[in-house]
Design a protein around this motif. Structure first.
Motif, short mmCIF file in Angstrom:
data_model
loop_
_atom_site.label_atom_id
_atom_site.label_comp_id
_atom_site.label_asym_id
_atom_site.label_seq_id
_atom_site.Cartn_x
_atom_site.Cartn_y
_atom_site.Cartn_z
N LEU A 1 20.69 29.68 -4.65
CA LEU A 1 22.00 29.12 -4.96
C LEU A 1 22.97 30.21 -5.39
O LEU A 1 24.16 30.18 -5.03
CB LEU A 1 21.88 28.06 -6.04
N HIS B 1 25.35 24.03 -1.29
CA HIS B 1 24.30 23.45 -0.44
C HIS B 1 24.46 21.95 -0.32
O HIS B 1 24.33 21.38 0.75
CB HIS B 1 22.92 23.79 -1.00
N LEU C 1 24.78 31.64 7.71
CA LEU C 1 24.04 32.08 6.53
C LEU C 1 23.01 33.15 6.89
O LEU C 1 22.81 34.11 6.13
CB LEU C 1 23.37 30.90 5.85
N ARG D 1 31.03 23.86 -7.29
CA ARG D 1 29.68 24.44 -7.37
C ARG D 1 28.78 23.60 -8.29
O ARG D 1 27.55 23.61 -8.16
CB ARG D 1 29.77 25.87 -7.88
N ASP E 1 25.77 21.45 -6.99
CA ASP E 1 24.44 22.00 -6.75
C ASP E 1 23.60 22.09 -8.02
O ASP E 1 22.38 22.22 -7.95
CB ASP E 1 24.55 23.40 -6.12
N LEU F 1 20.30 22.08 5.76
CA LEU F 1 21.66 22.58 5.53
C LEU F 1 22.73 21.58 5.95
O LEU F 1 23.89 21.93 6.09
CB LEU F 1 21.84 23.90 6.29
N VAL G 1 17.35 31.50 5.36
CA VAL G 1 17.47 30.10 5.77
C VAL G 1 16.61 29.85 6.99
O VAL G 1 16.24 30.78 7.72
CB VAL G 1 18.94 29.71 6.09
N VAL H 1 21.36 35.39 3.81
CA VAL H 1 20.73 34.35 2.99
C VAL H 1 19.52 33.83 3.74
O VAL H 1 19.63 33.45 4.91
CB VAL H 1 21.71 33.19 2.70
N VAL I 1 25.79 21.23 3.50
CA VAL I 1 26.56 22.41 3.07
C VAL I 1 28.04 22.07 3.19
O VAL I 1 28.51 21.57 4.21
CB VAL I 1 26.19 23.64 3.91
N LEU J 1 29.11 33.66 -1.75
CA LEU J 1 29.67 33.91 -0.42
C LEU J 1 31.13 33.46 -0.34
O LEU J 1 31.52 32.49 -0.99
CB LEU J 1 28.86 33.15 0.64
N LEU K 1 24.17 31.86 -2.30
CA LEU K 1 25.07 30.98 -1.58
C LEU K 1 26.43 30.89 -2.26
O LEU K 1 27.48 30.97 -1.62
CB LEU K 1 24.44 29.59 -1.48
N HIS K 2 26.42 30.75 -3.59
CA HIS K 2 27.66 30.57 -4.34
C HIS K 2 28.51 31.83 -4.39
O HIS K 2 29.70 31.75 -4.73
CB HIS K 2 27.35 30.08 -5.75
#
Length: 320
Positions: free
Chosen positions: A141, A206, A96, A234, A237, A226, A103, A101, A229, A147, A144-145
């Motif tokens: 989020l 996540h 990440l 989705r 989350d 994490l 992190v 992202v 993950v 990716l 992340l979503h």
């Protein structure tokens, strides 16, 4: 029962078939003194200073310590069964970070062990400039979503897999009827989850998307913890925060800010009640492992189980 329908509450206190209870490998309670001993062992093995002044930040699935020096945070796993997850968390963090992202970053590359317990070391973040709010979580989020899959496999977000382990840790300290009730819910919701039809495209999630897993530093929000993950719906989350409004007192205006930032309200999804029910079952079971020697945890476990039995979806729960 349709796959996207809520399960009816199970109200009976007795009469559920008793599921086999896993045997504990080690009956030693995972508490702060034990975690400090394990931390000292891992620090010595990793070449870090003796952590005499370490400050305990959290005690749950992990004991999380802030070391007095260097600028490191250590996570001590509750049991050897968490070693694989600890290794994956390190890999996820590096991936990440490479994807841009924000992190938390590993301080040391590998997982260290102390009497079988996994220990990982992380860079300590700069002090927070503000408390994390639901609105701070939404852009993380979204990033992340969006990716693609990482260059290593991710498992599914099996919310209910640890339920038996958590309940086993409380054996002799909670009513066996309560444990049987939660195991029954686990089996029913596990079957219902398999039939859900997502609205969002499944992918990287996540897995425990709460403001407590966000740190708002001088450069903006950073995503923490994490370990969960996964590659799954989705919607996982998004259900977390919706449940937090109902159970943990997140103000309605803060939840609206979160949905506005993300662009969708998961409560409009037909599968919401099933995913919510599965998470409630896991959350009630999680508290069980904290019950031995802890009257406050026993009271919270009782509150959660009673509200689930009675189908009271708005009874306030308290973070533990």
């Amino acid at each position: 029962m349709g796959a996207d329908r809520a399960l009816p509450p199970v109200r009976e206190r007795r009469g559920l078939p008793a599921a086999p209870v896993p045997k504990l490998r080690d009956m030693t309670p995972f508490d702060e003194p034990l975690a400090r001993t394990l931390l000292a062992t891992a620090c010595a093995a990793a070449g870090l200073p003796e952590p005499a002044g370490a400050r305990l930040l959290a005690l749950g699935e992990n004991a999380v310590f802030e070391l007095a020096g260097p600028a490191v945070v250590a996570k001590v796993g509750r049991g050897a069964e968490l070693a694989g997850r600890a290794g994956q968390e390190l890999a996820v963090a590096r991936w990440l970070d490479g994807e841009g992202v924000p992190v938390v970053r590993p301080y040391l590359a590998g997982v260290w062990t102390a009497d079988g317990h996994p220990v990982t070391f992380w860079h300590r973040l700069a002090p927070a400039v503000a408390p994390a709010r639901p609105a701070d979580l939404a852009p993380l989020l979204l990033a992340l979503h969006r990716l693609p899959a990482p260059p290593f496999p991710l498992g599914r977000r099996d919310l209910l897999a640890p339920v038996d382990r958590w309940l086993a840790a409380a054996e002799g300290h909670v009513d066996p009827a309560d444990a049987a009730f939660l195991r029954h819910r686990k089996e029913e919701f596990a079957a219902a989850l398999d039939g859900l039809t997502p609205q969002l495209v499944p992918g990287v999630i996540h897995g425990d998307a709460l403001p407590r897993n966000v740190h708002v530093g001088p450069d903006g929000p950073v995503l923490l913890d994490l370990e969960t993950v996964s590659a799954d719906l989705r919607e996982h989350d998004l259900v977390v925060l919706a449940l937090s409004q109902d159970r943990y007192g997140v103000p309605a205006e803060e939840y609206r800010a979160f949905t506005a930032g993300y662009g969708w309200d998961v409560r409009d999804w037909p599968g919401f009640a099933v995913l919510r029910g599965a998470r409630e079952t896991a959350s009630a079971s999680w508290v069980a492992q904290r019950v031995p020697g802890n009257p406050a945890a026993a009271a919270e476990f009782r509150r959660r189980v009673d509200s689930l039995r009675d189908g009271q979806t708005a009874v306030r729960w308290y973070p533990f």
